[in-house]
Design an enzyme around this catalytic site. Structure first.
Site, PDB file in Angstrom:
ATOM      1  N   ASP A  21       0.702  -1.333  -0.086  1.00 37.58           N
ATOM      2  CA  ASP A  21      -0.079   0.217   0.063  1.00 37.58           C
ATOM      3  C   ASP A  21       0.819   1.336  -0.035  1.00 37.58           C
ATOM      4  O   ASP A  21       1.818   1.265   0.671  1.00 37.58           O
ATOM      5  CB  ASP A  21      -0.978   0.151   1.253  1.00 37.58           C
ATOM      6  CG  ASP A  21      -2.029   0.949   1.054  1.00 37.58           C
ATOM      7  OD1 ASP A  21      -2.101   1.407   0.037  1.00 37.58           O
ATOM      8  OD2 ASP A  21      -2.741   1.125   2.140  1.00 37.58           O
ATOM      9  N   ASN A  69     -10.572  -2.655  -6.300  1.00 37.70           N
ATOM     10  CA  ASN A  69      -9.750  -1.758  -7.052  1.00 37.70           C
ATOM     11  C   ASN A  69     -10.478  -1.693  -8.570  1.00 37.70           C
ATOM     12  O   ASN A  69     -10.185  -0.734  -8.907  1.00 37.70           O
ATOM     13  CB  ASN A  69      -8.319  -2.322  -6.983  1.00 37.70           C
ATOM     14  CG  ASN A  69      -7.484  -2.332  -5.915  1.00 37.70           C
ATOM     15  OD1 ASN A  69      -6.607  -2.992  -5.919  1.00 37.70           O
ATOM     16  ND2 ASN A  69      -7.706  -1.177  -5.036  1.00 37.70           N
TER      17      ASN A  69
HETATM   18  C1  FPP Z   1      -1.837   0.045  -3.530  1.00 37.93           C
HETATM   19  O1  FPP Z   1      -1.527   1.277  -3.543  1.00 37.93           O
HETATM   20  C2  FPP Z   1      -1.360  -0.525  -4.570  1.00 37.93           C
HETATM   21  C3  FPP Z   1      -1.935  -1.256  -5.518  1.00 37.93           C
HETATM   22  C4  FPP Z   1      -3.476  -1.153  -5.589  1.00 37.93           C
HETATM   23  C5  FPP Z   1      -1.571  -1.813  -6.678  1.00 37.93           C
HETATM   24  C6  FPP Z   1      -0.134  -2.658  -6.546  1.00 37.93           C
HETATM   25  C7  FPP Z   1       0.505  -2.981  -7.637  1.00 37.93           C
HETATM   26  C8  FPP Z   1       1.946  -2.924  -8.040  1.00 37.93           C
HETATM   27  C9  FPP Z   1       2.884  -2.535  -6.961  1.00 37.93           C
HETATM   28  C10 FPP Z   1       2.423  -2.992  -9.344  1.00 37.93           C
HETATM   29  C11 FPP Z   1       2.296  -4.310  -9.811  1.00 37.93           C
HETATM   30  C12 FPP Z   1       2.566  -5.733  -9.078  1.00 37.93           C
HETATM   31  C13 FPP Z   1       3.031  -6.798  -9.574  1.00 37.93           C
HETATM   32  C14 FPP Z   1       2.936  -8.016  -8.588  1.00 37.93           C
HETATM   33  C15 FPP Z   1       3.634  -7.115 -10.834  1.00 37.93           C
HETATM   34  P1  FPP Z   1      -2.523   2.595  -3.449  1.00 37.93           P
HETATM   35  O2  FPP Z   1      -2.614   2.894  -4.972  1.00 37.93           O
HETATM   36  O3  FPP Z   1      -3.623   2.072  -2.785  1.00 37.93           O
HETATM   37  O4  FPP Z   1      -1.914   3.659  -2.760  1.00 37.93           O
HETATM   38  P2  FPP Z   1      -2.476   4.930  -1.881  1.00 37.93           P
HETATM   39  O5  FPP Z   1      -3.280   4.159  -0.789  1.00 37.93           O
HETATM   40  O6  FPP Z   1      -1.144   5.792  -1.486  1.00 37.93           O
HETATM   41  O7  FPP Z   1      -3.328   5.534  -2.764  1.00 37.93           O
END
Ligand code: FPP
Length: 245
Positions: A21, A69
């Site tokens: 996250d 998501n």
């Molecule tokens: C949460 O941060 C992250 C995600 C919803 C996506 C995670 C994906 C990756 C790290 C890239 C691809 C992964 C792989 C395994 C190939 P957020 O967007 O919720 O952050 P925030 O809470 O700060 O808005």
């Protein structure tokens, strides 16, 4: 980067699961668009996967995309799916070099066709590897998984394949996406949030939780090792008293 000397190699969690996250906040802090945060998050995925394998972890599950998501802005969802496709395709060689098997859990049929195809290819190409298993949770939510398990179980009872008196914890477990994976001993969440967010609810019954304020794109293998060291200093009682252990 070497594994810390105070590491107890006898007490490595077999399965670590991570709620990655903070990509969006990391991007904002750097004055960039959210997708830049996700792209940077891939560097952390690489480092942590390598670090987990080096530590002797058997299963590493990464919460890469939740059922919820899908409700994000369309452009972000599309960009994330594209990032998944390119990352999975681009990393297969490295996974093979490191003897890592790739697997995925979640409602995979809901992913775009090219993502499903790339995933299938990578899972097949890495299926002979005997080292760590990297599990991507994609379009995954625990309530979806549990409801799915209940529905399949009811079908089997109705058709006579299963006697309802045989339903117990191990049997229910065998209906989950994680049937071939041990429960995670350690669940890590980055970015200072202290929530489980519909992740491995059944499997987390006795997991240890490790929270860090660090945003996912800043998280590296040495931070994973810190979390493992922290885990090693905990007493896991499973409902018993300290004296009984
Ligand atoms: C949460 O941060 C992250 C995600 C919803 C996506 C995670 C994906 C990756 C790290 C890239 C691809 C992964 C792989 C395994 C190939 P957020 O967007 O919720 O952050 P925030 O809470 O700060 O808005």
């Amino acid at each position: 980067m070497a594994i810390p000397t105070h590491f107890n190699s006898e007490n490595i969690p077999r399965h670590i699961a991570i709620i990655m996250d903070g990509n969006g906040r990391w991007a904002k802090l750097n004055g960039k668009a959210r997708i830049f945060g996700h792209r940077s998050g891939v560097k952390s995925v690489r480092s942590v996967t390598e670090g987990a394998a080096e530590a002797g972890v058997e299963f590493l599950t990464l919460y890469a995309f939740s059922t919820e998501n899908w409700n994000r802005p369309k452009a972000e969802v599309m960009a994330l799916m594209q990032l998944l496709v390119t990352t999975i395709a681009g990393e297969t060689k490295t996974l093979n070099k490191n003897n890592i098997q790739l697997n995925a859990i979640g409602n995979l049929a809901s992913l775009p066709k090219n993502c499903q195809a790339e995933l299938k290819k990578a899972v097949e190409k890495t299926s002979k590897n005997t080292g760590m298993t990297l599990v991507l949770a994609l379009s995954y939510s625990s309530r979806w998984e549990i409801l799915n398990a209940v529905k399949s179980l009811l079908i089997d009872v109705k058709s006579g394949k299963l006697d309802e008196t045989a339903v117990n914890e191990p049997l229910f477990n065998s209906y989950l996406c994680t049937s071939s994976i041990p429960d995670p001993e350690l669940i890590i969440r980055t970015s200072g949030e202290h929530r489980i967010s519909n992740f491995l609810l059944w499997q987390a019954a006795y997991s240890e939780f490790y929270f860090t304020d660090m945003l996912w794109p800043d998280f590296r293998k040495e931070h994973l090792w810190d979390a493992i060291c922290d885990f090693q200093n905990r007493e896991r009682r499973f409902g018993k008293t300290s004296e009984q252990l």
